[in-house]
Design a protein around this motif. Sequence first.
Motif, mmCIF file in Angstrom:
data_model
loop_
_atom_site.group_PDB
_atom_site.id
_atom_site.type_symbol
_atom_site.label_atom_id
_atom_site.label_comp_id
_atom_site.label_asym_id
_atom_site.label_seq_id
_atom_site.Cartn_x
_atom_site.Cartn_y
_atom_site.Cartn_z
ATOM 1 N N VAL A 1 -16.037 -8.101 -3.593
ATOM 2 C CA VAL A 1 -15.578 -8.785 -2.384
ATOM 3 C C VAL A 1 -16.053 -10.236 -2.376
ATOM 4 O O VAL A 1 -15.324 -11.148 -1.948
ATOM 5 C CB VAL A 1 -16.068 -8.028 -1.136
ATOM 6 N N PHE A 2 -17.271 -10.478 -2.859
ATOM 7 C CA PHE A 2 -17.798 -11.845 -2.892
ATOM 8 C C PHE A 2 -16.909 -12.744 -3.749
ATOM 9 O O PHE A 2 -16.585 -13.870 -3.356
ATOM 10 C CB PHE A 2 -19.232 -11.832 -3.426
ATOM 11 N N PHE A 3 -16.495 -12.264 -4.916
ATOM 12 C CA PHE A 3 -15.657 -13.090 -5.773
ATOM 13 C C PHE A 3 -14.218 -13.165 -5.260
ATOM 14 O O PHE A 3 -13.544 -14.190 -5.447
ATOM 15 C CB PHE A 3 -15.697 -12.565 -7.209
ATOM 16 N N LEU A 4 -13.732 -12.110 -4.601
ATOM 17 C CA LEU A 4 -12.410 -12.203 -3.987
ATOM 18 C C LEU A 4 -12.382 -13.264 -2.891
ATOM 19 O O LEU A 4 -11.355 -13.913 -2.664
ATOM 20 C CB LEU A 4 -12.012 -10.850 -3.389
ATOM 21 N N ASP B 1 -8.538 -15.195 2.127
ATOM 22 C CA ASP B 1 -9.051 -15.297 3.489
ATOM 23 C C ASP B 1 -9.621 -13.948 3.914
ATOM 24 O O ASP B 1 -9.298 -12.907 3.352
ATOM 25 C CB ASP B 1 -7.909 -15.723 4.415
ATOM 26 N N PHE B 2 -10.486 -13.969 4.937
ATOM 27 C CA PHE B 2 -11.116 -12.711 5.361
ATOM 28 C C PHE B 2 -10.099 -11.726 5.903
ATOM 29 O O PHE B 2 -10.256 -10.514 5.740
ATOM 30 C CB PHE B 2 -12.211 -12.992 6.404
ATOM 31 N N PHE B 3 -9.014 -12.190 6.553
ATOM 32 C CA PHE B 3 -7.986 -11.279 7.031
ATOM 33 C C PHE B 3 -7.288 -10.600 5.858
ATOM 34 O O PHE B 3 -6.971 -9.403 5.912
ATOM 35 C CB PHE B 3 -6.951 -12.026 7.880
ATOM 36 N N ILE C 1 -5.897 -5.883 2.789
ATOM 37 C CA ILE C 1 -5.447 -5.470 1.461
ATOM 38 C C ILE C 1 -6.475 -4.590 0.761
ATOM 39 O O ILE C 1 -6.156 -3.518 0.234
ATOM 40 C CB ILE C 1 -5.137 -6.715 0.591
ATOM 41 N N ILE C 2 -7.721 -5.034 0.736
ATOM 42 C CA ILE C 2 -8.749 -4.370 -0.062
ATOM 43 C C ILE C 2 -9.430 -3.233 0.697
ATOM 44 O O ILE C 2 -9.730 -2.186 0.123
ATOM 45 C CB ILE C 2 -9.798 -5.404 -0.532
ATOM 46 N N SER D 1 0.818 -1.213 0.000
ATOM 47 C CA SER D 1 0.000 0.000 0.000
ATOM 48 C C SER D 1 0.851 1.262 0.000
ATOM 49 O O SER D 1 0.450 2.281 -0.570
ATOM 50 C CB SER D 1 -0.934 0.004 1.214
ATOM 51 N N LEU D 2 2.050 1.227 0.615
ATOM 52 C CA LEU D 2 2.899 2.415 0.625
ATOM 53 C C LEU D 2 3.311 2.786 -0.800
ATOM 54 O O LEU D 2 3.211 3.950 -1.206
ATOM 55 C CB LEU D 2 4.137 2.162 1.486
#
Length: 513
Positions: free
Chosen positions: A345-348, A353-355, A360-361, A311-312
């Motif tokens: 988000v559903f397809f990701l 994993d949820f973490f 990330i997103i 992200s940086l």
Amino acid sequence: MQMENFAPIMFAGLIVIMLIGFPVAFSLSALGLLSGFIAIEMGWFPAGFMANLPLNVFGILSNETLLAIPFFTLMGSVLEKCGLAEDMLDSMGQLFGPVRGGLGYSVIIVGFILGAITGTVAGQVIAMAMISLPVMMRYGYNMRYSTGVLAASGTITQLVPPSLVLIVMADQLGTDVGQMYKGAWGPSILQVLIFALYTFLVSRIRPSYVPGVPVTARTLVGWALWGKCLRGIIPSAILIFAVLGSMGGLPFMEHAIATPTEAGAMGAVGSLLLAALHRRLNWPMLKEAMNGTMRLTAMVVFILIGSRVFSLVFQGVDGAKWIEHMLSGLPGGQIGFLIVVNIFVFFLAFFLDFFEIAFIILPMLGPVAAKLGIDMVWFGVLLCVNMQTSFMHPPFGFALFYLRGIADTLFKNNALPRKIDSRDIYLGAIPWVGLQLLLVAIVIFFPQAVTVFLDKKIEVDVDKVQLEMPADSQGPGSSINMEDPFGTQKPAEPDALPMPEPEPPSPGADKKQ
């Protein structure tokens, strides 16, 4: 290459490395560092920009809110192994069993209660399957319904406070953890009601799928049965009230007396007391719980570090502006943005994993949602409801993996009359994924499902604010200088001290002389 074209390339690279299957934490770090070297070589930002990376990483590791994760994980690991799930499932199964779909109701209710005190999907699915799956097969429950209700009830733990996902989301979105917990209670209760309603409809439309257990199968009746139920529920309720109530995470509680970290530490101590109450507090159990806590905490920290490296650099090449322009220009305003984001988000969740999604997103989506005027607590709870499905659909539906593993173990131990096919597990999960997506739609179009328990915000209209001064303060005797009412001007200092004037002589002074 232009800098504005590099952000989409980085995002595409992110998708590719996530699909490769290599550990996400290290893939993110490698992609971020490689992109950073390219950006420096192209002159898009100076090499000194990367010097902020160690400061960012140490800033994350010193975050006290994230310290609550190992405490809540330890609490869940201890409760998972102290026999609480077995006692509650046995008593609830006997209480509701004679009713059509009664075993399904008991699994849903126990899943909700365990979700509020453990917070671990693996432990819940395994514990409930070990107790309930042989009983359901023995009394003729439909295989797909049985596997579906066990997996879905285990995923409720990701939404019911004190969920670890909600802690991470509150940190990433810059909101209060207690408020996030309050917002999650409404969807959690709705989820349980939707699952129970589906079970009721199955019992009416297909009665043979969920038959009642014969009354003769009960080993406890009357007060003995109710006493066993209450022995499992009352200590759990006390622990829930102590942990969530202390941090202001229960509905209608306006004040918090502890931080999330302090509440997590109190919950860990409470779990040890419950384990001692069930006479299962021993060193092997405690060592296993601490090992599980260490592994999960290390995974979270490494994912967080990798996401910060990526992200940086992504921020340095104006990736945030690219995401904002792409998502804020969607047709339909807020609703269009929410629909696209939830589909994304559903397809990701098929691959992440949820973490990983949260770290990330979410930092990419949060600023855009804030600019569109979306409440951050509501937005976080909505995405948490969506991410429940990551445990329920292939190829990485972890709840289905846990169920597959424990079903094979039970069959090898002759606890099941026949082997359960993977086809039954995956097809049985489909209706429950649909019910979870139904809850996503309810939260989008009826925000009150989240906001009903949140603290009411006090809004002040600055245009109507009036400053009044007492009328007598402006009179002749007033000590207020109206030219400088706040006393900001200092009085001028004289150049020299004034000499006292001589007193005039008294009338009788000459006569005396």
